[in-house]
Design a protein around this motif. Structure first.
Motif, mmCIF file in Angstrom:
data_model
loop_
_atom_site.group_PDB
_atom_site.id
_atom_site.type_symbol
_atom_site.label_atom_id
_atom_site.label_comp_id
_atom_site.label_asym_id
_atom_site.label_seq_id
_atom_site.Cartn_x
_atom_site.Cartn_y
_atom_site.Cartn_z
ATOM 1 N N PHE A 108 -54.670 6.670 29.508
ATOM 2 C CA PHE A 108 -54.402 6.704 28.065
ATOM 3 C C PHE A 108 -53.378 5.622 27.783
ATOM 4 O O PHE A 108 -52.214 5.743 28.197
ATOM 5 C CB PHE A 108 -53.853 8.100 27.758
ATOM 6 N N ALA A 109 -53.815 4.534 27.146
ATOM 7 C CA ALA A 109 -52.957 3.358 26.994
ATOM 8 C C ALA A 109 -52.490 3.227 25.552
ATOM 9 O O ALA A 109 -53.133 2.543 24.740
ATOM 10 C CB ALA A 109 -53.700 2.110 27.454
ATOM 11 N N LEU A 110 -51.377 3.906 25.255
ATOM 12 C CA LEU A 110 -50.798 3.864 23.905
ATOM 13 C C LEU A 110 -49.504 3.043 23.901
ATOM 14 O O LEU A 110 -49.322 2.168 23.055
ATOM 15 C CB LEU A 110 -50.528 5.304 23.424
ATOM 16 N N SER A 111 -48.606 3.313 24.861
ATOM 17 C CA SER A 111 -47.273 2.686 24.840
ATOM 18 C C SER A 111 -47.346 1.182 25.075
ATOM 19 O O SER A 111 -48.198 0.690 25.817
ATOM 20 C CB SER A 111 -46.380 3.308 25.913
ATOM 21 N N GLU A 112 -46.426 0.478 24.417
ATOM 22 C CA GLU A 112 -46.306 -0.983 24.551
ATOM 23 C C GLU A 112 -44.829 -1.321 24.680
ATOM 24 O O GLU A 112 -43.970 -0.457 24.445
ATOM 25 C CB GLU A 112 -46.880 -1.667 23.301
ATOM 26 N N ALA A 115 -43.554 -0.389 21.415
ATOM 27 C CA ALA A 115 -44.120 0.838 20.845
ATOM 28 C C ALA A 115 -43.956 1.971 21.847
ATOM 29 O O ALA A 115 -44.845 2.244 22.649
ATOM 30 C CB ALA A 115 -45.595 0.641 20.487
ATOM 31 N N GLY A 116 -42.756 2.569 21.831
ATOM 32 C CA GLY A 116 -42.480 3.729 22.682
ATOM 33 C C GLY A 116 -42.491 4.955 21.787
ATOM 34 O O GLY A 116 -43.563 5.434 21.393
ATOM 35 N N THR A 117 -41.289 5.426 21.410
ATOM 36 C CA THR A 117 -41.212 6.535 20.451
ATOM 37 C C THR A 117 -41.896 6.128 19.146
ATOM 38 O O THR A 117 -42.595 6.927 18.520
ATOM 39 C CB THR A 117 -39.729 6.893 20.197
ATOM 40 N N TRP A 141 -46.646 1.361 31.202
ATOM 41 C CA TRP A 141 -46.529 2.718 31.744
ATOM 42 C C TRP A 141 -47.836 3.500 31.618
ATOM 43 O O TRP A 141 -47.820 4.649 31.164
ATOM 44 C CB TRP A 141 -45.412 3.497 31.038
ATOM 45 N N VAL A 142 -48.942 2.892 32.003
ATOM 46 C CA VAL A 142 -50.226 3.586 31.878
ATOM 47 C C VAL A 142 -50.462 4.413 33.148
ATOM 48 O O VAL A 142 -50.802 3.863 34.199
ATOM 49 C CB VAL A 142 -51.379 2.587 31.644
ATOM 50 N N ALA A 143 -50.236 5.716 33.024
ATOM 51 C CA ALA A 143 -50.405 6.611 34.176
ATOM 52 C C ALA A 143 -51.867 6.623 34.607
ATOM 53 O O ALA A 143 -52.776 6.478 33.769
ATOM 54 C CB ALA A 143 -49.961 8.021 33.807
ATOM 55 N N ASN A 144 -52.106 6.769 35.884
ATOM 56 C CA ASN A 144 -53.456 6.818 36.483
ATOM 57 C C ASN A 144 -54.143 5.455 36.511
ATOM 58 O O ASN A 144 -55.277 5.350 37.002
ATOM 59 C CB ASN A 144 -54.404 7.793 35.745
ATOM 60 N N GLY A 191 -46.289 8.056 42.667
ATOM 61 C CA GLY A 191 -47.696 8.239 43.031
ATOM 62 C C GLY A 191 -48.571 8.498 41.820
ATOM 63 O O GLY A 191 -49.738 8.873 41.959
ATOM 64 N N LEU A 192 -48.014 8.272 40.634
ATOM 65 C CA LEU A 192 -48.766 8.526 39.406
ATOM 66 C C LEU A 192 -49.666 7.347 39.039
ATOM 67 O O LEU A 192 -50.443 7.422 38.100
ATOM 68 C CB LEU A 192 -47.767 8.828 38.269
ATOM 69 N N GLY A 193 -49.570 6.267 39.801
ATOM 70 C CA GLY A 193 -50.431 5.106 39.542
ATOM 71 C C GLY A 193 -50.146 4.451 38.206
ATOM 72 O O GLY A 193 -51.042 3.932 37.554
ATOM 73 N N CYS A 194 -48.860 4.487 37.786
ATOM 74 C CA CYS A 194 -48.471 3.872 36.505
ATOM 75 C C CYS A 194 -48.487 2.359 36.623
ATOM 76 O O CYS A 194 -47.853 1.797 37.512
ATOM 77 C CB CYS A 194 -47.043 4.273 36.136
ATOM 78 N N MET A 195 -49.190 1.713 35.714
ATOM 79 C CA MET A 195 -49.213 0.248 35.711
ATOM 80 C C MET A 195 -49.106 -0.257 34.288
ATOM 81 O O MET A 195 -49.400 0.468 33.339
ATOM 82 C CB MET A 195 -50.517 -0.255 36.319
ATOM 83 N N ILE A 345 -39.188 12.702 28.864
ATOM 84 C CA ILE A 345 -39.413 11.330 28.377
ATOM 85 C C ILE A 345 -40.869 11.113 27.968
ATOM 86 O O ILE A 345 -41.152 10.687 26.847
ATOM 87 C CB ILE A 345 -38.989 10.303 29.458
ATOM 88 N N TYR A 346 -41.817 11.398 28.901
ATOM 89 C CA TYR A 346 -43.191 11.006 28.551
ATOM 90 C C TYR A 346 -43.858 11.995 27.583
ATOM 91 O O TYR A 346 -43.444 13.114 27.439
ATOM 92 C CB TYR A 346 -44.068 10.708 29.760
ATOM 93 N N GLN A 347 -44.894 11.460 26.941
ATOM 94 C CA GLN A 347 -45.598 12.161 25.848
ATOM 95 C C GLN A 347 -44.621 12.575 24.743
ATOM 96 O O GLN A 347 -44.761 13.637 24.131
ATOM 97 C CB GLN A 347 -46.418 13.322 26.386
ATOM 98 N N GLY A 348 -43.653 11.714 24.522
ATOM 99 C CA GLY A 348 -42.652 11.926 23.475
ATOM 100 C C GLY A 348 -41.373 12.468 24.052
ATOM 101 O O GLY A 348 -41.377 13.506 24.724
ATOM 102 N N THR A 349 -40.276 11.755 23.791
ATOM 103 C CA THR A 349 -38.974 12.191 24.318
ATOM 104 C C THR A 349 -38.551 13.510 23.654
ATOM 105 O O THR A 349 -39.143 13.934 22.650
ATOM 106 C CB THR A 349 -37.894 11.135 24.000
#
Ligand code: FAD
Length: 365
Positions: A108-112, A115-117, A141-144, A191-195, A345-349
């Motif tokens: 799920f690639a939303l953050s930039e 573009a965080g909060t 911070w794109v998990a997976n 190990g969340l594969g965040c890239m 922090i993630y999915q909204g602080t």
């Protein structure tokens, strides 16, 4: 579920944390236990379970490994559920079925970078190009991302219109023009594969998920479920911290008796258990709201806020109960102490959750 978490996931948790490697084998095993596509209808190859069952499953997995739990929650809540919600049948055939069967992982690639909060401040653009769009920009911070077969990419189709002009696209991760940077070296949930993703890609109209310019609303819709899952993840981490504190309080002797005989230790354990139990009630309430209400964002924010803060405090107190035994690099409590922090922090602080809760209260008061 608990047996799978205890016997398959828990023994891998320390190695996943140490290496930072994405746990592909554990995710495949999780698929075999119906942990992908948990709430997706059986017609689309999901398990067809309700959100309360899903939240309980995520908590059980997080008690064993926070990383595996959040990775599962991204594919389930943020990707599969959104495709089930608004995807066309062709998109569901192509992506939802493999995601629900656990043959594909989603991102799920939303953050930039900017573009965080303020997630509506999308600088990635999708500009009309021939029969489709050209998407250019950077996602962070794109998990997976390391293992994902597909990502939902959000991009501005009407620059300057913020949340009114964002569109969601279904993008295969092998699309030419996607450059993945090295995985993030993070404090916890390793190990969340965040890239980060640099994008310069062509997509067709068939890849638009939902309606053009409606993508921001879809992201917020997905996060309602995602936040329930993160609340459940936090509870699992907090419960694991409590488990460690109880076991140590019973076994560690000082001044000739178990430290659990001392009121100072008892009060810490009582507070941990009480705060986690209260947060669990809010989490189950939010999960039920997701099942039975049209909108459950308010309940989801309350659950995430309460559970992540209760779990943070539980990990902190567990560290105090174990003292030097917890502070040692490689101890379970040391890992939990690092893992739990991301849930605020993630999915909204936590600040973002408070903003949502307050806005709901003040607009209806
Ligand atoms: C491990 C991990 C995995 C992630 N996975 C994903 C993913 O898969 N997909 C994805 O899209 N993103 C992902 N993220 C990104 C995550 O969603 C963002 O980090 C988060 O939304 C916060 O944004 P930020 O880090 O840019 O902080 P900022 O928005 O820069 O915030 C900095 C501080 O300012 C506060 N703040 C900001 N605005 C306000 C305000 N108006 N009022 C009060 N306080 C404010 C924040 O609460 C915070 O304390 C991930 C992050 C992490 C750490």
């Amino acid at each position: 579920m608990e047996q799978f978490a205890r016997e398959i996931v828990a023994p891998r948790a320390a190695a996943i944390d140490k290496s930072g490697e994405f746990p592909t084998d554990v995710m495949h095993a999780a698929a075999g236990h119906g942990l992908l596509g948990v709430t997706i209808p059986k017609t689309w190859d999901g398990a067809g379970r309700d959100y309360v069952s899903y939240a309980l499953a995520i908590e059980a997995i997080a008690r064993a490994s926070a990383t595996v739990a959040v990775s599962l929650s991204v594919t389930n809540s943020l990707v599969a559920e959104l495709i089930a919600h608004v995807g066309r049948d062709t998109q569901r055939e192509r992506w939802l079925k493999p995601l629900a069967r656990g043959e594909a992982i989603g991102a799920f690639a939303l953050s930039e970078p900017d573009a965080g909060t303020d997630a509506a401040n999308q600088k990635t653009t999708a500009v009309r190009d021939g029969d489709g769009y050209r998407i250019r920009g950077r996602k962070v911070w794109v998990a997976n991302a390391e293992e994902a077969a597909v990502a939902i990419v959000f991009a501005s189709t009407r620059p300057g219109q913020r949340g009114q002009g964002v569109t969601a696209f279904l993008v295969p991760m092998n699309t030419p023009g996607i450059t993945r940077t090295a995985r993030a070296d993070s404090l916890g949930v390793r190990g969340l594969g965040c890239m980060d993703l640099d994008l310069d890609i062509a997509v067709s109209d068939d890849q638009v998920l939902g309606r053009v310019d409606q993508g921001f609303r879809l992201a917020m819709w997905a996060l309602q479920g995602g936040r329930v899952a993160i609340a459940a993840q936090a509870l699992g981490i907090g419960q694991a911290a409590l488990d460690e504190a109880i076991a140590y309080a019973k076994s560690r002797q000082q001044f000739g008796q178990p430290i659990g005989n001392y009121e100072a230790i008892q009060w810490m354990i009582a507070d941990m258990a009480t705060e986690l139990a209260a947060a669990r009630m809010l989490t189950l309430k939010a999960a039920a709201a997701k099942d039975y209400q049209d909108k459950s964002g308010f309940e989801a924010s309350m659950a995430k806020l309460a559970a992540s803060e209760a779990a943070h405090k539980a990990a902190d107190k567990a560290m105090q109960v174990l003292a030097s035994a917890g502070y040692r690099r490689g101890s379970v409590v040391e890992r939990l102490f690092r893992d739990v922090r991301a849930t605020e922090i993630y999915q909204g602080t936590s600040e973002a959750q408070r903003m949502i809760i307050a806005a709901n209260i003040l607009s209806t008061a």
